[in-house]
Design a protein around this motif. Sequence first.
Motif, PDB file in Angstrom:
ATOM      1  N   THR A 202       0.834  -1.195   0.000  1.00  0.00           N
ATOM      2  CA  THR A 202       0.000   0.000   0.000  1.00  0.00           C
ATOM      3  C   THR A 202       0.874   1.252   0.000  1.00  0.00           C
ATOM      4  O   THR A 202       1.453   1.616   1.025  1.00  0.00           O
ATOM      5  CB  THR A 202      -0.923   0.008   1.233  1.00  0.00           C
ATOM      6  OG1 THR A 202      -1.589  -1.247   1.330  1.00  0.00           O
ATOM      7  CG2 THR A 202      -1.951   1.126   1.125  1.00  0.00           C
ATOM      8  N   SER A 203       0.952   1.906  -1.129  1.00  0.00           N
ATOM      9  CA  SER A 203       1.768   3.112  -1.251  1.00  0.00           C
ATOM     10  C   SER A 203       1.074   4.301  -0.590  1.00  0.00           C
ATOM     11  O   SER A 203      -0.145   4.292  -0.370  1.00  0.00           O
ATOM     12  CB  SER A 203       2.024   3.434  -2.722  1.00  0.00           C
ATOM     13  OG  SER A 203       0.818   3.812  -3.363  1.00  0.00           O
ATOM     14  N   ASP A 204       1.862   5.326  -0.291  1.00  0.00           N
ATOM     15  CA  ASP A 204       1.282   6.562   0.238  1.00  0.00           C
ATOM     16  C   ASP A 204       0.306   7.167  -0.761  1.00  0.00           C
ATOM     17  O   ASP A 204      -0.724   7.734  -0.375  1.00  0.00           O
ATOM     18  CB  ASP A 204       2.391   7.564   0.558  1.00  0.00           C
ATOM     19  CG  ASP A 204       3.289   7.090   1.686  1.00  0.00           C
ATOM     20  OD1 ASP A 204       2.845   6.245   2.492  1.00  0.00           O
ATOM     21  OD2 ASP A 204       4.437   7.559   1.771  1.00  0.00           O
ATOM     22  N   GLU A 205       0.610   7.028  -2.052  1.00  0.00           N
ATOM     23  CA  GLU A 205      -0.305   7.541  -3.082  1.00  0.00           C
ATOM     24  C   GLU A 205      -1.655   6.836  -3.009  1.00  0.00           C
ATOM     25  O   GLU A 205      -2.709   7.469  -3.163  1.00  0.00           O
ATOM     26  CB  GLU A 205       0.312   7.342  -4.470  1.00  0.00           C
ATOM     27  CG  GLU A 205      -0.599   7.800  -5.607  1.00  0.00           C
ATOM     28  CD  GLU A 205      -0.085   7.392  -6.977  1.00  0.00           C
ATOM     29  OE1 GLU A 205      -0.681   7.837  -7.968  1.00  0.00           O
ATOM     30  OE2 GLU A 205       0.893   6.620  -7.052  1.00  0.00           O
ATOM     31  N   MET A 206      -1.638   5.524  -2.764  1.00  0.00           N
ATOM     32  CA  MET A 206      -2.899   4.789  -2.667  1.00  0.00           C
ATOM     33  C   MET A 206      -3.691   5.254  -1.447  1.00  0.00           C
ATOM     34  O   MET A 206      -4.919   5.437  -1.514  1.00  0.00           O
ATOM     35  CB  MET A 206      -2.621   3.286  -2.573  1.00  0.00           C
ATOM     36  CG  MET A 206      -3.863   2.421  -2.410  1.00  0.00           C
ATOM     37  SD  MET A 206      -5.116   2.709  -3.680  1.00  0.00           S
ATOM     38  CE  MET A 206      -4.170   2.285  -5.147  1.00  0.00           C
TER      39      MET A 206
END
Length: 311
Positions: A202-206
Amino acid sequence: MRKRQIIIDCDPGLDDAVALLVAFAATDRLNLLGITTVAGNVRGELTFRNARIIRDVAGVSADLPVRAGAPRPLVRDPVTAEDFHGTTGLGGLDLPLPTGRASRQHGVNFLIQTLRATKGFPATLVVTGPMTNIALALSMAPDIARGLSEIVVMGGADTEGGNITPHAEFNVFADPHAAQAVFQSGIPMRVLSLDVTHQLLTSDEMVDRVRALGSRQAIIAADLLAASNRLEESAKARHAPLHDPSTVLALLRPDLFEGRKARVSVVTETGDRFGKTIPEFREDGHVEWYIKVDAESVFSELIGQLGRYPI
């Protein structure tokens, strides 16, 4: 098309909470019959409380059954994960206490009663915590297997190694004797092990995309995912895998996952391999052991489901 009937057995837990929010959103596809809780990520009284909190957050009626199950593993000493999920299990998020009266019906009795009633239209059991409740229910009432179409489990590991010991994944390690009983039951299963969930980082962008959906539920889901990332980064310097929500997303979009047929056993003898899952890949296996995932499309499905909540 008739909705898929499901029961979720869980130990909320940050990622269990996100899985519940996704399931509550997918009412066009899923008929959630109830939720059972088990000791795991935190003590049993807290997982029960947390499931009811998330039911309230989702705006779901208190009539939806939430039942507390086993407060400890079958054989081994209890093990919990407050170091990751926080002392409450929800990462210290400031959420209201649950409303409504807590039912005193035991979760295992609820499973038996409900699955006996679904024999004409078998249900799917989604398991995102230790398998204690399932093992107890199958032991007490083997006939409930006829009320199950399949069990979808987040647990285990093969090529990825473990996340609590070098060999064992937490949910199986927390009650390997229960996991062994369920894997040996012969009931069709799909397994979201670390082999596949470690492909769903889970990326920060997600997290930002989830938060931008704007509903209260999406913002809380983003807070839960962000808390997982903070805790994961403090321990392993990487983004948190989307462990438990992968079960519900695999129900909704099985085409995004690729697996191999297997029979699975669990090491229950004491030693450094205690809790290790061992898939034996064979065509007559009743377990679909997922090994690959289209991560980008799975995250898009997550966004799409959480986007169903009204702003």
